[in-house]
Write a protein that holds these residues in place. Structure first.
Motif, PDB file in Angstrom:
ATOM      1  N   ASP A   1       5.672  -8.171 -10.175  1.00  0.00           N
ATOM      2  CA  ASP A   1       5.737  -8.694  -8.814  1.00  0.00           C
ATOM      3  C   ASP A   1       6.578  -7.814  -7.899  1.00  0.00           C
ATOM      4  O   ASP A   1       6.815  -8.142  -6.750  1.00  0.00           O
ATOM      5  N   GLY A   2       7.000  -6.692  -8.427  1.00  0.00           N
ATOM      6  CA  GLY A   2       7.723  -5.743  -7.588  1.00  0.00           C
ATOM      7  C   GLY A   2       9.229  -5.844  -7.707  1.00  0.00           C
ATOM      8  O   GLY A   2       9.949  -4.942  -7.277  1.00  0.00           O
TER       9      GLY A   2
ATOM     10  N   ALA B   1      -4.624  -3.971  -6.932  1.00  0.00           N
ATOM     11  CA  ALA B   1      -3.884  -4.145  -5.681  1.00  0.00           C
ATOM     12  C   ALA B   1      -4.014  -2.844  -4.919  1.00  0.00           C
ATOM     13  O   ALA B   1      -4.017  -1.765  -5.508  1.00  0.00           O
ATOM     14  N   LEU B   2      -4.132  -2.962  -3.624  1.00  0.00           N
ATOM     15  CA  LEU B   2      -4.300  -1.759  -2.816  1.00  0.00           C
ATOM     16  C   LEU B   2      -3.180  -0.784  -3.106  1.00  0.00           C
ATOM     17  O   LEU B   2      -2.000  -1.145  -3.057  1.00  0.00           O
ATOM     18  N   PHE B   3      -3.565   0.420  -3.385  1.00  0.00           N
ATOM     19  CA  PHE B   3      -2.567   1.362  -3.864  1.00  0.00           C
ATOM     20  C   PHE B   3      -2.802   2.779  -3.361  1.00  0.00           C
ATOM     21  O   PHE B   3      -1.868   3.504  -3.066  1.00  0.00           O
ATOM     22  N   LEU B   4      -4.042   3.186  -3.326  1.00  0.00           N
ATOM     23  CA  LEU B   4      -4.314   4.584  -2.993  1.00  0.00           C
ATOM     24  C   LEU B   4      -4.918   4.685  -1.625  1.00  0.00           C
ATOM     25  O   LEU B   4      -5.721   3.854  -1.235  1.00  0.00           O
ATOM     26  N   TRP B   5      -4.573   5.735  -0.923  1.00  0.00           N
ATOM     27  CA  TRP B   5      -5.407   6.101   0.205  1.00  0.00           C
ATOM     28  C   TRP B   5      -6.070   7.429  -0.178  1.00  0.00           C
ATOM     29  O   TRP B   5      -5.445   8.312  -0.746  1.00  0.00           O
TER      30      TRP B   5
ATOM     31  N   LEU C   1      -6.182   0.432  -7.382  1.00  0.00           N
ATOM     32  CA  LEU C   1      -6.382   1.080  -8.657  1.00  0.00           C
ATOM     33  C   LEU C   1      -6.806  -0.043  -9.604  1.00  0.00           C
ATOM     34  O   LEU C   1      -5.971  -0.846 -10.019  1.00  0.00           O
ATOM     35  N   PRO C   2      -8.089  -0.149  -9.894  1.00  0.00           N
ATOM     36  CA  PRO C   2      -8.507  -1.305 -10.696  1.00  0.00           C
ATOM     37  C   PRO C   2      -8.116  -1.120 -12.164  1.00  0.00           C
ATOM     38  O   PRO C   2      -8.172  -0.025 -12.710  1.00  0.00           O
ATOM     39  N   TYR C   3      -7.688  -2.189 -12.761  1.00  0.00           N
ATOM     40  CA  TYR C   3      -7.459  -2.213 -14.206  1.00  0.00           C
ATOM     41  C   TYR C   3      -8.410  -3.232 -14.804  1.00  0.00           C
ATOM     42  O   TYR C   3      -8.612  -4.302 -14.234  1.00  0.00           O
ATOM     43  N   TYR C   4      -8.995  -2.890 -15.920  1.00  0.00           N
ATOM     44  CA  TYR C   4      -9.885  -3.831 -16.599  1.00  0.00           C
ATOM     45  C   TYR C   4      -9.200  -4.323 -17.869  1.00  0.00           C
ATOM     46  O   TYR C   4      -8.473  -3.578 -18.533  1.00  0.00           O
TER      47      TYR C   4
ATOM     48  N   ALA D   1       0.946  -6.160  -4.512  1.00  0.00           N
ATOM     49  CA  ALA D   1       1.076  -5.144  -3.476  1.00  0.00           C
ATOM     50  C   ALA D   1       2.358  -4.348  -3.658  1.00  0.00           C
ATOM     51  O   ALA D   1       2.403  -3.149  -3.392  1.00  0.00           O
ATOM     52  N   GLN D   2       3.386  -5.002  -4.157  1.00  0.00           N
ATOM     53  CA  GLN D   2       4.652  -4.292  -4.317  1.00  0.00           C
ATOM     54  C   GLN D   2       4.659  -3.429  -5.561  1.00  0.00           C
ATOM     55  O   GLN D   2       5.376  -2.445  -5.636  1.00  0.00           O
ATOM     56  N   GLU D   3       3.904  -3.844  -6.542  1.00  0.00           N
ATOM     57  CA  GLU D   3       3.816  -3.042  -7.772  1.00  0.00           C
ATOM     58  C   GLU D   3       2.360  -2.981  -8.198  1.00  0.00           C
ATOM     59  O   GLU D   3       1.890  -3.785  -9.011  1.00  0.00           O
ATOM     60  N   PRO D   4       1.624  -2.056  -7.623  1.00  0.00           N
ATOM     61  CA  PRO D   4       0.203  -1.954  -7.949  1.00  0.00           C
ATOM     62  C   PRO D   4      -0.058  -1.281  -9.286  1.00  0.00           C
ATOM     63  O   PRO D   4      -1.187  -1.300  -9.775  1.00  0.00           O
ATOM     64  N   LEU D   5       0.966  -0.667  -9.894  1.00  0.00           N
ATOM     65  CA  LEU D   5       0.777  -0.004 -11.177  1.00  0.00           C
ATOM     66  C   LEU D   5       1.027  -0.992 -12.298  1.00  0.00           C
ATOM     67  O   LEU D   5       2.067  -1.648 -12.335  1.00  0.00           O
TER      68      LEU D   5
END
Lengths: 512, 636, 316
Positions: free
Chosen positions: A74-75, A268-272, A483-486, A498-502
């Motif tokens: 959760d960041g 979560a949105l992470f990359l541009w 960055l999608p994770y499956y 959003a705070q921790e997309p990794l």
């Protein structure tokens, strides 16, 4: 008859083979007796040395090298090898950490403040991707358990840098620091696991087994963790669908299929993704020196169309080099450059390029970047800009030429990180993504202010930096993607925010 | 190109390739869309009226991209083929023609090239010349050229040794001229075949490299390989895209391969030789009345009784009769000679008794009654099927043929081959078979049978090989041995030995022999009775003595006069003017008529029957002649 | 015998030298170098001094012949150098990846030979419709690009019907069944072309053999059709087919590169592609050396088999 005997032998062999093959238990059934977590990463690390490896190898490092500070999904931050930390003074230049007691490395040696100092010194000397963040810092072991870091300039993001996301927070044990050459292929860390080189094939799969000296055995949920490298997104998906892996780094191209297959998709949105207009001084392409030209390129980009065609459902137009709710995001600039070909032409004409110009660009083939480049080529052709694309399948080749300043512009997919860290990476004169070493005093001043700012003031200062970068059109961001994770239903703890997309491997536990 | 016209598949393949080639080269004019034109709103659309083959991830028209992509493919193939042919054919001709150290050097280089790990070299060439297809294709052509080099060298060597080329060299033509005028035309066929096959490979290699992203990246332009890679990334979303992109590759390579096959100048279609006995025309059930068979020496019925045997083989316009209405008998233990020139049909007659006529040939009329060992049942060899022949071949009738060296399997030892045949006809243990092998080898008078049994056919001399062949024929204890020109390929001294052996075997084993020969000396040596065959018919039948002393048929007489053994020294050797008429032009009357000095209009008035002719006092009673003037001519 | 061995050793050594020297030359004249690749992958930005230092560290500033000489010296000591990026000894890298590659290639050769010769023999014997059918199927196998076939097979057999895993590799010493399962689809894919080729060669050779006089004579001696075709004819036809096997294996090595990538098998081919792009000279040279060894060994085996099969050669 001799032929008859041969045939019989052959039949027997064939049947035996089929039976054996059929008996091979698919990995789905391997629950219960041996808890193995298999995760898939898409890029093979060149080296396992935490000081030298690239940021996208975080998974391989965090298992063996627990960082000083751990970031939750959760960041928020929690203690890692350090049990507490704080800034001294009010100018963000001095940072103090207090280490946990009784921490041992995988070879049994003890963690002391001196080890941390030696480690950080080595990180800076090794000159890896993260080294610039600690360049010029002084590291002192105040006592056995206290480390003081003094930076030459304000650094508001010490805690973040020392989390698992940026790898260098993972402390290397004394044996590794004494002979760093072994760190290329073995691990000497204080994390919950350690590498088992006997079950590892470099470039294909890395096997981690529990670290017997880890300070919190209850946090070790798995008997084995295997990280497989599969570069083809389709193959990654297949591996999950057929149960060969539990978790994987996904790809926009396969997200829909993953959802249809019933996999958990966390993103979560992470990359541009977009273009770095590196040659802002106009050394190779004089046109780029003019801000109006750069803005024209932004206006000439139909971001929505690209997002719809290539990133349907998981991407949206990006106008700033950050993500909504992210560091420095300006609501007012959410649609900073609406698609407007006429405005673009107008600006070009004003700048003195009514007929456009030619622009060479280099792109890798991952993250759909080469496809975005081709889409841009067609869109920019409408304003007379002739985009000459060079395309490399080998990521290192692309990196060498992009960061080597051989092209006036290059495609990139850049992660969303704190503004203070973006500087040395993205836009300051020594940043890797600034190969032409542009110097901009205004930008520098804005950046320094943000570095000095207090917690309360910082968001606004960050926004000012991003606003400047956007209006000055240093980049042409095109889409923002997560960055999608499956994951399969055999595991839980798959969370991003959003705070921790990794995704952190620490939180993944068996499903029951 | 004329050869291609023969095979329908070849035509289809050529047509397809032509269409693809035209579409690719004419893409700038013919393609419905610009290959780079994107329509982001219509990405990954399936086939529709606007986009016949659908669109890709950027909404570009697949059909147009395939057409432009073909351009890349064909250029790449052309580049590779050019290097392949120049190096392969060029060096091959040089090596084959010049020989010596040039040959050795080129062979060494060729072996080296073949052993190179191709993919590694290609990868490195790609690294040196990034995105340069020509360099890579040239490297591919160079590395594969040894294949063509070997073929070319082989043909060149063969051609160089041919008489007309040697003559050309002697008459002063330069090497270059010879190569161009004589050697190149002969190479056209093999080179074409190899080129098509290599082109197919080149297409596959080029598309593989493209697929891996190492050549022709998408950003430079469409290629079939990168289109498949493009489709591969989204197979989970859209499987259709992989179909046209993969399909065009498959079809093109298929077409090239088929053309390579079609261009192969195979002589007459090698139909499966196993089906050696497939009747061309259904055998006639009724048969002409049998000529009264001559009584045998001891009054018993003959071992083999051939009546009205007619054999046809497939011809370009239908079956052609090559043997018509042949009658003769063979008594048990008797040696009968079938004598005639080559082309007379005697070999056909002999082979038909074993059902070994060449592909498509069949007995269309007549009988060949063969009495089994016990004497009670008779089987008609002219009516047997393949399976029934299995009981006859080797076991009741044996065969020895002309060319001893090619009648033995070169890969197996003599003893092994003998043992196999022995055990095939009579179940016995290995040890027993071994003993029998040695027995048989001794029977055919081979010194040191143990040693011979261990040898391979290529280690045997002609005479030894023929003895082994005879031993193989005897292995099943046949009642009749068909010897088809058994000594023709041997030199004179060995001939005598073999004939001696055969005579001996015949006497000892009480075996009948049907001896097919064109050599009167052989016939005199071994035969008891002679059957003279001319143009598919029996023209005279008598004991060998009678034939020699008193030939009745004009042909027989001329043949004897032409026998080199009997020719008077010092005089020119008489020959028979004219040629044996071809089966396609046979006429009902006497077929020797055009060449017969005693011919009259009566001879061709109608079919001439084979009739007994009165013998002289003391001659044997079984003389038959097919000549209307037989009686008359005696008086001369 | 001794002379032949010496000759084989000499030519093999020559080949190895040529291939490795060629590797050195090509890799060094290729644009770019490992130093910049390493630096950009590690730190992104770097100064020319850093590049110089790295080049010196890697030995890239030495003249070519010196580097090759050093490599040969290493070889004499049994070492193939170390990976420029990770420092791992190349012999280790190769050792780990050799078995997967060989499983794939050797497995394919075996399957293709067995199936191919059988198809070729059947087609030569029957002729007519069956023969033509075999021709067409063989040609299809040759024409279908392996990467396309792989995608289709994976989608059907691995993903939809769950019969086989979609890729990966299991060590046979750990789990024989798993190894067979992971190898099935890749071997089938790679065999398709090889089977076609071998079937065609066998058929041509068999057709030639079946037209020989001695075959007719064997029939005349009363041997069964089965013995004639599958014992005598096949044995004689095997000679030209065996000599083609060497070529087949070399081309399979190339085909394996693509297959290893799609099925993510940790083999040498897959590594070679990456290493070439990275200018990772020791790794490339090591792999090239290894491939050449395989080729040389195969040629030896083929030669021995040829001698065993062909009595005429054996005794000359």
């Amino acid at each position: 008859m001799r032929t008859g005997r041969w045939r019989n032998a052959l039949t027997v062999a064939l049947v035996a083979g089929l039976v054996l093959a059929g008996c091979a238990r698919p990995e789905t059934d391997r629950q219960g007796d041996d808890r193995t977590l298999t995760v898939v990463s898409v890029i093979a690390p060149q080296t396992l040395d935490p000081a030298k490896t690239a940021q996208n190898n975080a998974w391989l490092e965090q298992l063996a090298y627990e960082p000083l500070i751990v970031r939750r999904s959760d960041g928020t931050l929690r203690p890692g090898l350090a049990e507490s930390w704080h800034y001294e003074g009010d100018d963000n230049t001095t940072f103090v950490l207090t280490l946990r007691e009784g921490v041992r490395f995988s070879d049994g040696s003890e963690l002391t403040a001196q080890t941390v100092v030696d480690h950080l010194t080595y990180v800076v000397e090794a000159g890896g991707q993260m080294a610039p963040f600690l360049a010029g810092n002084t590291f002192t072991a105040v006592d056995d358990r206290t480390v003081r870091i003094t930076a030459p300039a304000p650094n508001p993001d010490f805690p973040v840098i020392l989390t698992q996301d940026y790898i260098i927070g993972g402390v290397i044990g004394p044996a590794g620091l004494a002979d760093p050459s072994i760190l290329g292929t073995t691990t000497v860390g204080a994390g919950p696991y350690m590498l088992d080189p006997a079950q590892t094939v470099a470039g294909d799969h890395y096997t981690y087994v529990p670290n017997p000296h880890y300070y919190d055995p209850s946090a070790v949920h798995w008997d084995t963790v295997v990280i497989r490298i599969i570069t083809n997104p389709q193959s990654v998906l297949n591996a999950l669908r057929t149960g060969q892996a539990d978790v994987a780094v996904g790809d926009p191209a396969t997200v829909t299929a993953a959802e249809q297959a019933g996999l958990t998709v966390a993103s979560a949105l992470f990359l541009w993704s977009g273009v770095v207009l590196a040659d802002r001084d106009g050394t190779m392409v004089p046109a780029l020196a003019d801000v109006r030209v750069r803005q024209a390129l932004n206006y000439a980009t139909d971001r929505q169309a690209i997002a719809d065609a290539l990133f349907a459902g998981i991407g949206s137009p990006a106008h700033q080099v950050t993500v909504p709710d992210g560091y420095g995001y300006n609501e007012s600039l959410a649609n900073a450059y609406p698609y407007d070909v006429d405005a673009a032409r107008e600006l070009l004409a004003q700048a003195g390029y009514p007929d456009g110009f030619s622009l060479a660009i280099v792109t890798p083939q991952y993250q759909q970047l080469n496809l975005i480049a081709q889409a841009l080529a067609q869109q920019w052709a409408q304003i007379g800009v002739d985009l000459q694309i060079t395309d490399y399948a080998n990521a290192n080749q692309y990196a060498a030429e992009a960061f080597g300043g051989q092209f006036p512009a290059f495609m990139t997919a850049f992660g969303h990180i704190p503004i203070w860290m973006q500087g040395p990476s993205l836009f300051l004169p020594d940043a890797a993504f600034n190969p032409f070493k542009n110097v901009d005093p205004t930008l520098q001043a804005l950046y320094d202010e943000a570095a000095r700012a207090s917690e309360a003031e910082r968001p606004e200062r960050d926004r000012a930096v991003i606003e400047y970068l956007t209006t000055q059109a240093w980049f042409v961001p095109v889409v923002m993607t997560g960055l999608p994770y499956y994951a399969r239903d055999t595991v839980s703890g798959i969370r991003t925010s959003a705070q921790e997309p990794l995704l952190s491997l620490y939180e993944i536990v068996p499903a029951n | 190109m004329k050869r291609l016209g023969l095979s329908p598949t070849g035509l289809v393949a050529a047509g397809f390739l032509l269409v693809v080639l035209l579409a690719s080269l004419g893409a700038p004019l013919l393609a419905p869309y610009d290959p780079e034109q994107q329509d982001l709103t219509a990405a990954l659309a399936g086939p529709s009226a606007e986009h016949w083959l659908g669109t890709d991830r950027l909404g570009r028209d697949v059909l147009s991209r395939l057409m432009y992509g073909g351009h890349v493919t064909f250029i790449a193939v052309a580049e590779a083929v050019a290097v392949y042919v120049v190096l392969g054919a060029g060096l091959g001709i040089l090596a084959g023609y010049l020989g010596g150290w040039v040959d050795r050097l080129i062979n060494g280089i060729s072996d080296l090239l073949l052993a190179l790990p191709g993919i590694i070299i290609l990868l490195m060439v790609l690294a040196v010349f990034p995105n340069n297809g020509a360099a890579t294709m040239a490297a591919l052509g160079a590395m594969t050229s040894p294949v063509l080099l070997r073929v070319t060298r082989g043909v060149t060597l063969a051609v160089r040794e041919e008489l007309y080329v040697r003559a050309a060299r002697l008459s002063g033509l330069t090497a270059g001229r010879i190569m161009v005028r004589h050697i190149l035309p002969r190479l056209a066929g093999p080179i074409t075949v190899q080129v098509f096959l290599f082109a197919a490979t080149a297409v596959l290699v080029q598309s593989s490299l493209s697929f891996l992203g190492l050549a022709t990246p998408e950003t430079v332009g469409p290629s079939w390989g990168n289109m498949v890679a493009h489709a591969a990334a989204v197979t989970s979303q859209d499987l259709w895209l992989a179909v046209p992109t993969g399909g065009i590759l498959v079809l093109t390579v298929l077409a090239l391969g088929l053309l390579g096959d079609a261009a192969r100048a195979r002589p007459a279609r090698r139909a499966a030789p196993t089906r050696a006995y497939r009747p061309v025309v259904p055998a006639v059930t009724s048969s002409p009345p049998a000529v009264p068979g001559p009584a045998t020496v001891n009054g018993a019925a003959p071992l083999l009784s051939v009546r009205g045997l007619t054999i046809a083989v497939p011809g370009p316009d239908g079956p052609v009769t090559v043997v018509r209405d042949v009658d003769f008998d063979v008594a048990a233990g008797e040696c009968v000679g079938l004598i005639g020139e080559s082309g007379s049909g005697k070999t056909m007659i002999a082979r038909s008794l074993l059902g070994l006529l060449p592909a498509g040939g069949a007995v269309t009329a007549g009988h060949a009654l063969f009495r089994d060992r016990s004497g009670s049942t008779t089987v008609d060899l002219a009516r047997l099927g393949e399976r029934e022949f299995a009981a006859i071949r080797g076991r009741r009738i044996g065969l020895v043929s002309q060319e001893p060296s090619s009648s033995l399997d070169p890969s197996f030892r003599v003893g092994s081959q003998l043992a196999e045949v022995i055990r095939r006809h009579e179940p016995m243990s290995r040890r027993q078979a071994r003993a029998r092998v040695l027995e048989l080898l001794a029977t055919v008078r081979l010194a040191d049978p143990e040693r011979v049994a261990r040898q391979y056919p290529h280690e045997l001399s002609g005479g030894m090989a023929q003895r082994v062949s005879i031993a193989l024929a005897l292995a099943g204890n046949p009642a009749l041995l068909v010897a088809d020109e058994p000594t023709t390929a041997l030199d004179v001294t060995v001939q005598a030995e073999i004939l001696d052996l055969l005579r001996d075997l015949q006497a000892r084993l009480g075996m009948a022999v049907l001896l097919v020969t064109h050599d009167w000396g052989v016939l005199a040596d071994l035969g008891e009775r002679a059957v003279v065959v001319y143009a598919g018919q029996v023209v005279e039948q008598a004991s060998v003595d009678d034939i020699y002393r008193d030939p009745r048929h004009p042909y027989t007489r001329r043949l004897l006069e032409a026998n080199p053994h009997r020719a008077p020294v010092g005089q020119g050797l008489p020959t028979i003017g004219g040629v044996v008429p071809s089966p396609t032009v046979w006429w009902p009357g006497c077929r020797f008529e055009p060449r017969c000095p005693d011919a009259t209009p009566r001879c061709v008035a109608g079919p001439v029957p084979l009739e007994p002719v009165g013998g002289e006092v003391g001659g044997s009673a079984n003389r038959l002649v097919r000549c209307v003037r037989a009686e008359e001519l005696v008086r001369r | 015998m001794v002379r032949a061995t010496v000759r084989w050793l000499a030519s093999s050594a020559a080949l190895l030298v040529v291939v490795t020297a060629l590797t050195f030359v090509l890799t060094s004249i290729a644009p770019g170098d490992a130093a910049t690749a390493i630096l950009s992958s590690q730190s992104g930005s770097y100064t020319p001094e850093q590049v110089e230092r790295m080049r010196h560290l890697l030995g890239e500033d030495q003249p070519l012949w010196a580097r090759y000489g050093a490599w040969l010296a290493d070889l004499a000591r049994g070492s193939l150098g170390t990976d420029l990026f990770s420092g791992q000894p190349v012999t280790e890298i190769i050792a780990a990846r050799l078995l997967p590659s060989m499983s794939l290639v050797v497995g394919t050769v075996l399957v293709a030979t067995l199936v191919g010769t059988w198809l070729g023999a059947v087609s030569a014997r029957r002729g007519g419709f069956v023969g033509r059918l075999v021709d067409v199927v063989s040609l299809l196998g040759f024409a279908v690009p392996s990467f396309w076939l792989a995608l289709v097979l994976i989608e059907l057999f691995a993903v939809r019907w769950r019969l086989f895993p979609p890729g990966g590799y299991v060590d046979p010493r750990d789990d024989l069944g798993g190894w067979l399962a992971t190898m099935t689809l890749p071997v089938v894919t790679l065999s398709a072309g090889a089977i076609a080729f071998i079937a065609k060669q066998t058929r041509d050779a068999m057709s030639d053999v079946l037209a020989q006089e001695y075959i007719t004579m064997l029939r005349a001696r009363g041997l069964s059709e089965r013995s004639i075709v599958y014992k005598h004819a096949l044995r004689n036809a095997a000679i030209p087919v065996v000599t083609m096997l060497g070529l087949t294996l070399v081309s399979l090595l190339s085909g394996a590169v693509v297959i290893e990538g799609i099925f993510f098998i940790p083999g040498l081919g897959e590594r070679a592609v990456v290493a070439t792009g990275d200018h990772n000279l020791p790794v490339i040279t090591g792999i090239a050396f290894c491939f050449t060894l395989v080729v040389v060994t195969t040629n030896l085996i083929v030669d021995l088999a040829y001698r065993a099969l062909n009595p005429r050669v054996r005794h000359s």
